[in-house]
Structures are given as C-alpha cells and as structure tokens.
Design an enzyme around this catalytic site. Structure first.
Site, PDB file in Angstrom:
ATOM      1  N   GLY A  93       4.999  -2.300   7.260  1.00  0.00           N
ATOM      2  CA  GLY A  93       6.346  -2.781   7.536  1.00  0.00           C
ATOM      3  C   GLY A  93       7.101  -2.006   8.588  1.00  0.00           C
ATOM      4  O   GLY A  93       6.727  -0.896   8.960  1.00  0.00           O
ATOM      5  N   GLU A 104       0.835  -1.195   0.000  1.00  0.00           N
ATOM      6  CA  GLU A 104       0.000   0.000   0.000  1.00  0.00           C
ATOM      7  C   GLU A 104       0.872   1.248   0.000  1.00  0.00           C
ATOM      8  O   GLU A 104       1.881   1.321   0.692  1.00  0.00           O
ATOM      9  CB  GLU A 104      -0.852   0.029   1.279  1.00  0.00           C
ATOM     10  CG  GLU A 104      -1.509  -1.288   1.557  1.00  0.00           C
ATOM     11  CD  GLU A 104      -3.016  -1.206   1.530  1.00  0.00           C
ATOM     12  OE1 GLU A 104      -3.548  -0.186   1.065  1.00  0.00           O
ATOM     13  OE2 GLU A 104      -3.637  -2.178   1.967  1.00  0.00           O
ATOM     14  N   CYS A 136      -3.438   5.434   9.474  1.00  0.00           N
ATOM     15  CA  CYS A 136      -2.383   4.701  10.189  1.00  0.00           C
ATOM     16  C   CYS A 136      -2.905   3.384  10.724  1.00  0.00           C
ATOM     17  O   CYS A 136      -3.951   3.321  11.351  1.00  0.00           O
ATOM     18  CB  CYS A 136      -1.893   5.484  11.401  1.00  0.00           C
ATOM     19  SG  CYS A 136      -1.328   7.115  11.043  1.00  0.00           S
ATOM     20  N   ASN A 172      -7.213   4.309  14.939  1.00  0.00           N
ATOM     21  CA  ASN A 172      -8.045   4.040  13.761  1.00  0.00           C
ATOM     22  C   ASN A 172      -8.513   2.599  13.881  1.00  0.00           C
ATOM     23  O   ASN A 172      -7.694   1.691  13.896  1.00  0.00           O
ATOM     24  CB  ASN A 172      -7.230   4.244  12.484  1.00  0.00           C
ATOM     25  CG  ASN A 172      -6.833   5.700  12.308  1.00  0.00           C
ATOM     26  OD1 ASN A 172      -7.665   6.589  12.408  1.00  0.00           O
ATOM     27  ND2 ASN A 172      -5.563   5.945  12.082  1.00  0.00           N
ATOM     28  N   CYS A 218       4.264  -7.163   8.044  1.00  0.00           N
ATOM     29  CA  CYS A 218       5.175  -6.721   9.108  1.00  0.00           C
ATOM     30  C   CYS A 218       5.315  -7.838  10.148  1.00  0.00           C
ATOM     31  O   CYS A 218       4.319  -8.443  10.528  1.00  0.00           O
ATOM     32  CB  CYS A 218       4.633  -5.454   9.783  1.00  0.00           C
ATOM     33  SG  CYS A 218       5.740  -4.824  11.062  1.00  0.00           S
ATOM     34  N   CYS A 247      -2.620  -2.900  15.419  1.00  0.00           N
ATOM     35  CA  CYS A 247      -2.291  -2.596  14.013  1.00  0.00           C
ATOM     36  C   CYS A 247      -2.758  -3.705  13.073  1.00  0.00           C
ATOM     37  O   CYS A 247      -2.480  -4.876  13.285  1.00  0.00           O
ATOM     38  CB  CYS A 247      -0.782  -2.405  13.888  1.00  0.00           C
ATOM     39  SG  CYS A 247      -0.222  -2.173  12.193  1.00  0.00           S
ATOM     40  N   LEU A 260       5.955   5.225  20.357  1.00  0.00           N
ATOM     41  CA  LEU A 260       6.056   4.990  21.808  1.00  0.00           C
ATOM     42  C   LEU A 260       4.848   4.179  22.292  1.00  0.00           C
ATOM     43  O   LEU A 260       4.994   3.081  22.828  1.00  0.00           O
ATOM     44  CB  LEU A 260       6.147   6.346  22.534  1.00  0.00           C
ATOM     45  CG  LEU A 260       6.295   6.298  24.044  1.00  0.00           C
ATOM     46  CD1 LEU A 260       7.588   5.627  24.455  1.00  0.00           C
ATOM     47  CD2 LEU A 260       6.220   7.724  24.621  1.00  0.00           C
ATOM     48  N   SER A 269       9.580   5.834  10.561  1.00  0.00           N
ATOM     49  CA  SER A 269       8.984   5.543  11.869  1.00  0.00           C
ATOM     50  C   SER A 269       9.286   4.100  12.272  1.00  0.00           C
ATOM     51  O   SER A 269       9.139   3.178  11.482  1.00  0.00           O
ATOM     52  CB  SER A 269       7.472   5.755  11.773  1.00  0.00           C
ATOM     53  OG  SER A 269       6.842   5.283  12.942  1.00  0.00           O
TER      54      SER A 269
HETATM   55  N1  SAH Z   1       6.270  -0.012  11.647  1.00  0.00           N
HETATM   56  C1  SAH Z   1       6.525   1.362  11.866  1.00  0.00           C
HETATM   57  C2  SAH Z   1       5.913   2.251  10.817  1.00  0.00           C
HETATM   58  C3  SAH Z   1       4.535   1.881  10.325  1.00  0.00           C
HETATM   59  S1  SAH Z   1       3.212   2.071  11.480  1.00  0.00           S
HETATM   60  C4  SAH Z   1       6.055   1.782  13.250  1.00  0.00           C
HETATM   61  O1  SAH Z   1       5.365   1.015  13.903  1.00  0.00           O
HETATM   62  O2  SAH Z   1       6.441   2.860  13.666  1.00  0.00           O
HETATM   63  C5  SAH Z   1       2.998   3.839  11.493  1.00  0.00           C
HETATM   64  C6  SAH Z   1       2.302   4.366  12.748  1.00  0.00           C
HETATM   65  O3  SAH Z   1       0.956   3.936  12.796  1.00  0.00           O
HETATM   66  C7  SAH Z   1       2.961   3.905  14.046  1.00  0.00           C
HETATM   67  O4  SAH Z   1       3.221   4.999  14.873  1.00  0.00           O
HETATM   68  C8  SAH Z   1       1.893   3.028  14.682  1.00  0.00           C
HETATM   69  O5  SAH Z   1       1.976   3.070  16.081  1.00  0.00           O
HETATM   70  C9  SAH Z   1       0.619   3.642  14.142  1.00  0.00           C
HETATM   71  N2  SAH Z   1      -0.533   2.738  14.164  1.00  0.00           N
HETATM   72  C10 SAH Z   1      -0.550   1.410  13.992  1.00  0.00           C
HETATM   73  N3  SAH Z   1      -1.804   0.932  14.073  1.00  0.00           N
HETATM   74  C11 SAH Z   1      -2.620   2.000  14.303  1.00  0.00           C
HETATM   75  C12 SAH Z   1      -4.023   2.166  14.443  1.00  0.00           C
HETATM   76  N4  SAH Z   1      -4.846   1.135  14.373  1.00  0.00           N
HETATM   77  N5  SAH Z   1      -4.513   3.414  14.648  1.00  0.00           N
HETATM   78  C13 SAH Z   1      -3.669   4.463  14.695  1.00  0.00           C
HETATM   79  N6  SAH Z   1      -2.341   4.376  14.535  1.00  0.00           N
HETATM   80  C14 SAH Z   1      -1.812   3.157  14.341  1.00  0.00           C
HETATM   81 FE1  SF4 Z   2       4.485  -3.303  12.261  1.00  0.00          FE
HETATM   82 FE2  SF4 Z   2       4.364  -0.682  12.819  1.00  0.00          FE
HETATM   83 FE3  SF4 Z   2       2.110  -2.154  12.613  1.00  0.00          FE
HETATM   84 FE4  SF4 Z   2       3.736  -2.479  14.716  1.00  0.00          FE
HETATM   85  S1  SF4 Z   2       2.572  -0.607  14.189  1.00  0.00           S
HETATM   86  S2  SF4 Z   2       2.826  -4.118  13.498  1.00  0.00           S
HETATM   87  S3  SF4 Z   2       5.741  -2.199  13.772  1.00  0.00           S
HETATM   88  S4  SF4 Z   2       3.559  -1.715  10.985  1.00  0.00           S
END
Ligand code: SAH
Ligand code: SF4
Length: 355
Positions: A155, A84, A328, A286, A104, A111, A211, A187
């Site tokens: 990823g 994506e 996200c 989200n 990932c 996530c 974080l 990130s």
């Molecule tokens: N893997 C990396 C980058 C991709 S995720 C990471 O985890 O940083 C990008 C961002 O989306 C991260 O900050 C993650 O915490 C956030 N994220 C993941 N799932 C989410 C969700 N369901 N709602 C809002 N943010 C989310």
């Molecule tokens: Fe992978 Fe980032 Fe999703 Fe965590 S938040 S599972 S590290 S994509």
C-alpha cells in the site's frame, strides 16, 4: 479507537478514567478480547462487545525465512481480505514492516503489490493490530526502545493518511504501546499534497521517499505517478518539508540492472539530493514473477553507492526473507509453493550482503 472515540462510545454516566482504562488494556497490555478485561464492570464489557469490534486478525499463513525473517499473511476479521506483515529480527532490535492498504493503486513497474491494484484502505485498527499481533506472537516489548516500525508493506500510506496518522497516535501513545515516533518510518511514492499534510501533523512518523529514478523521464517510466506528481515538484516538496531537529529524509532507490543503475544515474541522484538533509538507502531489485527487470550486478551496486556516499550518507539495504517472498516489493500473497518454482530467480549474493 482513540480515547476520545471510546468516550463517545461509552456515552454519559461513566467515571472520567474509564476510556483511558479501556485504551490502556487493549493497546498497552495488548488484550485483544474486551470480554476478558475483568477490571471493567460487566455492563461496560457487554456494551463494548455489542457496539464495537475487537480482536486480532487471524493468521492465514506464516512463512519463516532462513535469515530469521517471518512473513505473515493476516486475514482481516471485517471481510476476510488479507495483508502481509513482516517481522525482521536483528541482534539489537526488531523491525516490523506493516501494510497500510490491501493492494496498492500506484502502478510502479518493479513492484509485485502493484499487480493487485487497490482493494481497500486499512482502518487505523487494522494497522495497529498488525503490530499488536506480531508483538504478542514473538513476545516483543513495544516500549523497549528496540522495536522499529516501517510502513513499507502493501500500500501507499499517504493515500490512507487519516487512518495512518490515527494508527500512529495510538502506537506512540504512552498509555498504549508507547513506541517513539522516531522509530516509525512511513515510505511514500511521492503524493505531494499529502506530504504537506503529513508535515503539519503533530504526531507523525519519519518520512522516506521512494525516489527510484534519477530524472523526470526515467521516473515517469518506472513510476507512472510521476506524470501527476512531477519529480521536480517532489524535490521542491522535500526541500519545503518541515523536518524536526533530529530528523533527516530517507530516499529509497531500487536499483534495476541496466535501467537506473549507471554511474551517470548516481551522479544525477547526488545532484537532486545534494543540498538536502538526507540519507539514501539503495535496494537491489528483489525479483518476482511478471516483473520485467533484473537485479543489478554487485559491482554496479557498489559503484553507485561509492559515488553517492561521497556527498550523502548512502547504505545498501540488506534483502530480508527473499526466500519466502517477504522482501521489499514482493508482497503479493505468493505462497511458498508458488514461489518454489521461482527460486532460481532469487540469487542472494552473500559477498554483497554479508550476514
Ligand atoms: N508504497 C510505499 C511503501 C511500500 S513499498 C512506497 O512505494 O514507498 C516499500 C519500498 O519497496 C519502496 O521504496 C519501493 O520502491 C520498494 N520496492 C518496490 N518493489 C521493489 C522490488 N521489486 N525490489 C526492491 N524494492 C522494491
Ligand atoms: Fe505501491 Fe509502493 Fe509498490 Fe509503488 S512501490 S506500487 S507505491 S507499494
């Protein structure tokens, strides 16, 4: 390929400028088909066509959000797997969110991408191609200084660091798209040894750290990777990270209703980050199918932000493209049709996120 790779593919007997000429045609002028670069001698074009793969990924689906966000499901020529890529246009700038892996391997509990597991790493070319594709499709000028890139798609970029750094060198090259490294952000979920490696790279994106929790135990629950890379050591790695003079660390914090969104959590976040050169981006969860958490109430988000921003700059990230599953943590090849039945889960509070 970087110029040095092109030089070795070409072999002996070519003028010194040849590799640069090819590099700038592909990455600077965004020419996807080597055979069409007519300024190159035919023999060189044929040689490249025989020995290298060139070209864009193909579009499997495209979803357009009411807020202008555009989500692409791109199919990779190598093996047909899909990733994506999301374009988020704004008045004064555009942001492209790119993927670094198919799926990932990091198992964050909030996530959607996590549910896929890891299928494979993307090559540097596949990372760059996402940007070139979207730039061409939307007629964006990469070197305009108005294009931002975030490596926040599918990823964990630090688990594919070699290719991510190579892609960054290509994307920032003056002969190529010429995007400033200040406009690229990576990130991570906190892969500590790779953060150290990133810090040593001469050309590197800005660093953002997910974080997402205010103490060790809570983070272990939400992000099991914390069992391997402890929060305490992560904060130590952040303190040791070699920031450039213009740079600050970004901390992302996904707010999960009733889980990590209390005032006490906010105060603990201040305690963790107070002595760092940092800013905080809050993201209200989200939602998605199979994600066992709720979006916090707007008052919670506001209260959390108010506590943190007394000490550290703190912003609430506007959700983009939630209606098309582009926000996200929502990237998991969910088609609009599949998402349609879930729309009642997705309520965007306009008072909290004014357009
Ligand atoms: N893997 C990396 C980058 C991709 S995720 C990471 O985890 O940083 C990008 C961002 O989306 C991260 O900050 C993650 O915490 C956030 N994220 C993941 N799932 C989410 C969700 N369901 N709602 C809002 N943010 C989310
Ligand atoms: Fe992978 Fe980032 Fe999703 Fe965590 S938040 S599972 S590290 S994509």
């Amino acid at each position: 390929m970087e110029e040095s790779d092109l030089r070795s593919v070409l072999g002996e007997g070519h003028p010194a400028f040849r590799a640069r000429q090819i590099f700038s045609a592909i990455y600077g002028q965004n020419r996807s088909d080597v055979a069409q670069i007519t300024s190159l001698p035919l023999a060189v074009r044929n040689h490249l066509a025989e020995t290298c793969e060139s070209g864009y990924p193909s579009v499997q689906s495209k979803y357009q959000s009411i807020d202008g966000t555009c989500r692409y499901l791109l199919s990779l020529p190598k093996d047909g797997r899909t990733v994506e890529t999301v374009l988020m246009p704004e008045e004064s700038r555009d942001t492209i969110c790119i993927s670094t892996q198919v799926g990932c391997p990091v198992d964050c509990k909030f996530c959607l991408t996590a549910l896929m597991g890891l299928e494979r790493n993307l090559t540097a070319g596949e990372i760059v191609a996402q940007v070139l594709y979207v730039a061409r499709e939307h007629k964006l000028d990469a070197s305009s200084g108005q294009l931002n890139l975030v490596m926040m798609g599918m990823g964990e970029p630090l688990l594919n660091l070699e290719n991510v750094l190579k892609a960054t060198r290509i994307l920032t090259s003056k002969e190529g798209p010429g995007i400033s490294p200040r406009r690229i952000t990576l990130s991570t979920s906190g892969i500590i040894p790779k953060m150290e490696e990133l810090g040593r790279a001469a050309v590197r994106p800005r660093l953002a750290i997910s974080l997402n929790a205010s103490n060790e135990e809570q983070r272990r629950e939400l992000m099991p990777i914390t069992r391997k890379y402890h929060l305490k050591d992560l904060m130590e790695a952040c303190r040791a990270y070699p920031l450039r003079p213009w740079e600050r660390l970004t901390f992302e914090y996904v707010l999960l209703g009733g889980v990590n969104d209390s005032d006490a959590d906010a105060r603990r976040v201040v305690g963790l980050l107070g002595n760092l050169k940092a800013k905080v981006n809050l993201i209200a969860l989200n939602p998605g199918p199979g994600i066992p958490f709720e979006t916090p109430a707007p008052e919670r988000v506001e209260s959390f932000q108010n506590i943190v921003r007394r000490v550290i700059p703190c912003f609430v990230r506007k959700p983009r493209g939630r209606d098309i599953y582009a926000a996200c943590g929502q990237l998991k090849r969910v088609s609009n049709k599949e998402a349609a039945g879930l729309n009642d889960l997705i309520s965007i509070d306009e008072s909290l996120y004014p357009r």
